[in-house]
Design an enzyme around this catalytic site. Structure first.
Site, PDB file in Angstrom:
ATOM      1  N   TYR A   1       0.931  -1.217  -0.060  1.00 43.84           N
ATOM      2  CA  TYR A   1      -0.151  -0.005  -0.056  1.00 43.84           C
ATOM      3  C   TYR A   1       0.788   1.411   0.109  1.00 43.84           C
ATOM      4  O   TYR A   1       1.703   1.383   0.971  1.00 43.84           O
ATOM      5  CB  TYR A   1      -0.929   0.105   1.185  1.00 43.84           C
ATOM      6  CG  TYR A   1      -1.871   1.033   1.335  1.00 43.84           C
ATOM      7  CD1 TYR A   1      -2.814   1.415   0.567  1.00 43.84           C
ATOM      8  CD2 TYR A   1      -1.455   2.083   2.507  1.00 43.84           C
ATOM      9  CE1 TYR A   1      -3.673   2.445   0.823  1.00 43.84           C
ATOM     10  CE2 TYR A   1      -2.332   3.036   2.544  1.00 43.84           C
ATOM     11  CZ  TYR A   1      -3.403   3.532   1.631  1.00 43.84           C
ATOM     12  OH  TYR A   1      -4.242   4.571   1.692  1.00 43.84           O
TER      13      TYR A   1
ATOM     14  N   ASP B   1       9.256   2.536  -0.435  1.00 43.87           N
ATOM     15  CA  ASP B   1       8.082   3.399   0.499  1.00 43.87           C
ATOM     16  C   ASP B   1       8.375   2.814   1.875  1.00 43.87           C
ATOM     17  O   ASP B   1       8.165   1.848   2.281  1.00 43.87           O
ATOM     18  CB  ASP B   1       6.833   2.753  -0.049  1.00 43.87           C
ATOM     19  CG  ASP B   1       5.387   3.314   0.804  1.00 43.87           C
ATOM     20  OD1 ASP B   1       6.087   4.013   2.062  1.00 43.87           O
ATOM     21  OD2 ASP B   1       4.407   3.404   0.323  1.00 43.87           O
TER      22      ASP B   1
ATOM     23  N   LYS C   1       4.958   9.006   9.002  1.00 41.90           N
ATOM     24  CA  LYS C   1       4.713   8.470  10.469  1.00 41.90           C
ATOM     25  C   LYS C   1       5.683   8.882  11.513  1.00 41.90           C
ATOM     26  O   LYS C   1       5.747   9.960  12.203  1.00 41.90           O
ATOM     27  CB  LYS C   1       4.520   6.885  10.380  1.00 41.90           C
ATOM     28  CG  LYS C   1       3.283   6.281   9.429  1.00 41.90           C
ATOM     29  CD  LYS C   1       3.300   5.043   9.587  1.00 41.90           C
ATOM     30  CE  LYS C   1       2.035   4.594   8.757  1.00 41.90           C
ATOM     31  NZ  LYS C   1       0.764   5.117   9.001  1.00 41.90           N
TER      32      LYS C   1
END
Length: 430
Positions: free
Chosen positions: A142, A237, A270
């Protein structure tokens, strides 16, 4: 009176599904989402005042635990200076310098506000730099909810049983090639067929949206070699794994096994925001200099480099860079995973797990899966029983078997012991 239920019913009248991100819903496991009232250290309290040991940690950012005093002081100081300026600040530069210091593949970095923004901007930059359109992603990875990347993306989509999203035109994803994670032969075949048309390979080095599945060293090595050979960019990612599995992020671990390994671009999020909305993408100087205002690839954001978010992120990075932090975090996470796995096996339940740094995955399977298809063989029914059994005992895990879990520096030995004891009770009831 159940205030969680009351709030959920109230929220459904004005918020689709009652939540502002699908992964927060309990649709996959049943029951009522917990509405968190406050959090401190390794704990959070719901609207009923029930305390939980928190292994979600805002889905990864709270690596120090909630309300860390150094981070709190930095944020409070920044609040007094102003919420947002729409102009450059010194702290943006300091945060960029800290990121570049710890992640050697990044010569330059652009701050944004979300992981989705980082992923879609890195993709646009790769296409602009190479002049090519086709991209490779992997089933179960994702990369945010940008249209071109929302294909067989795992995470919330997997939870709800949809391989892609409505509202994404076929023309938008026609250049997105979706391959099987950890399939070396598959990526060789894709480059054999489309090598001169491929702009980039985008991959989660540790996929946290099919629970916790790491790329094998041969697979990651093949991704790097093929991108170099065919003039494509390799984008890691690390929105989830960045600064979470190691101070140098996951790419530092692969560099230990693959001589000279570096991605061309990296997406981060994050942890670098410490709980505030902040993300980034960066990489080689010659690639990053294609971004406006230097180059023709446009990207912008009103709140990019927000002064309060950068204060939070910078204080977090400084704290986790202290000697011994990651050694202690990794040891605590391994103790949790080993304890829960053993508890399951003692009860005759097929359980396995893996972890790195402060990130972990537990599977109700006899052995660790290597790709999305294998993850999908997990039993939803067994997971739902495990999830609710743990929740009833004050352990807050992700409400979906496709999501990784997170340990923070605030989780104590007593917290780990209580979690393992709860798992032992739950597995005994299977």
């Amino acid at each position: 009176m159940d205030r969680n239920l009351d709030l959920f019913e109230r929220s459904k009248r004005t918020i689709p599904g009652g939540v502002n991100s699908p992964v927060r819903a309990f649709k996959a496991v049943g029951g009522t989402p917990r509405f968190v009232q406050r959090a401190q250290g390794a704990y959070c309290w719901d609207a009923n005042g029930q305390r939980y040991i928190d292994y979600i940690g805002s889905w990864g950012p709270m690596i120090l635990g909630h309300g860390h005093p150094e981070v709190l002081a930095a944020v409070q100081s920044a609040l007094g200076e102003g919420f947002s300026f729409g102009a450059p600040t010194e702290r943006e530069v300091e945060l960029a310098e800290a990121i570049v210091e710890h992640v050697p593949s990044m010569d330059m970095v652009r701050l944004v506000s979300s992981g989705t923004e980082a992923g879609m901007s890195a993709l646009r930059l790769a296409r602009g730099y190479t002049g090519r359109n086709k991209i490779i992603k992997f089933e179960g990875c994702y990369h945010g909810h940008a249209d071109a990347l929302l294909v067989k993306a795992g995470s919330g989509l997997a939870t709800f049983g949809h391989p892609t999203s409505a509202g994404v035109p076929a023309d938008v994803v026609k250049d997105t090639l979706v391959l099987t994670y950890n399939d070396v032969e598959g990526i060789h075949a894709a480059f054999d067929q489309y090598g001169s048309e491929i702009a980039c390979v985008m991959i989660e080095p540790i996929a946290g949206n099919m629970n916790f599945v790491r790329a094998s060293v041969p697979f990651m090595s093949a991704c790097r070699e093929l991108c170099t050979q065919h003039g494509a960019l390799l984008i890691l990612d690390e929105v989830m794994s960045g600064f979470r599995v190691d101070l140098g992020s996951a790419q530092a671990l692969y560099a230990q096994a693959i001589p000279g390994f570096q991605p061309d671009l990296t997406a981060l999020g994050k942890v670098i925001g410490g709980g505030m909305p902040l993300a980034a993408f960066g990489g080689r100087r010659e690639v990053m200099e294609q971004l406006a205002p230097l180059g023709p690839v446009y990207q912008a954001g009103t709140l990019s480099g927000n002064p309060v978010a950068t204060a939070c992120g910078l204080a977090t990075l400084r704290a986790i860079a202290k000697p011994g932090f990651f050694d202690a975090l990794a040891a605590q996470t391994k103790r949790l995973v080993d304890g829960v796995v053993q508890a399951g096996r003692d009860a005759g339940v097929a359980v396995c797990g893996d972890c790195q740094g402060g990130m972990f995955g537990l599977f109700l399977l006899p052995e660790l899966p290597q790709n999305y298809g294998q993850v999908m063989t997990s039993s939803n029914e067994q997971f739902n029983r495990f999830f609710h059994g743990m929740l009833d005992r004050g352990i807050y895990l992700a409400p979906a078997l496709y999501e990784a879990g997170f340990v923070s520096g605030a989780h104590s030995d007593a917290d780990i012991d209580a979690t393992v004891a709860a798992a032992r009770e739950v597995f005994a009831s299977f």
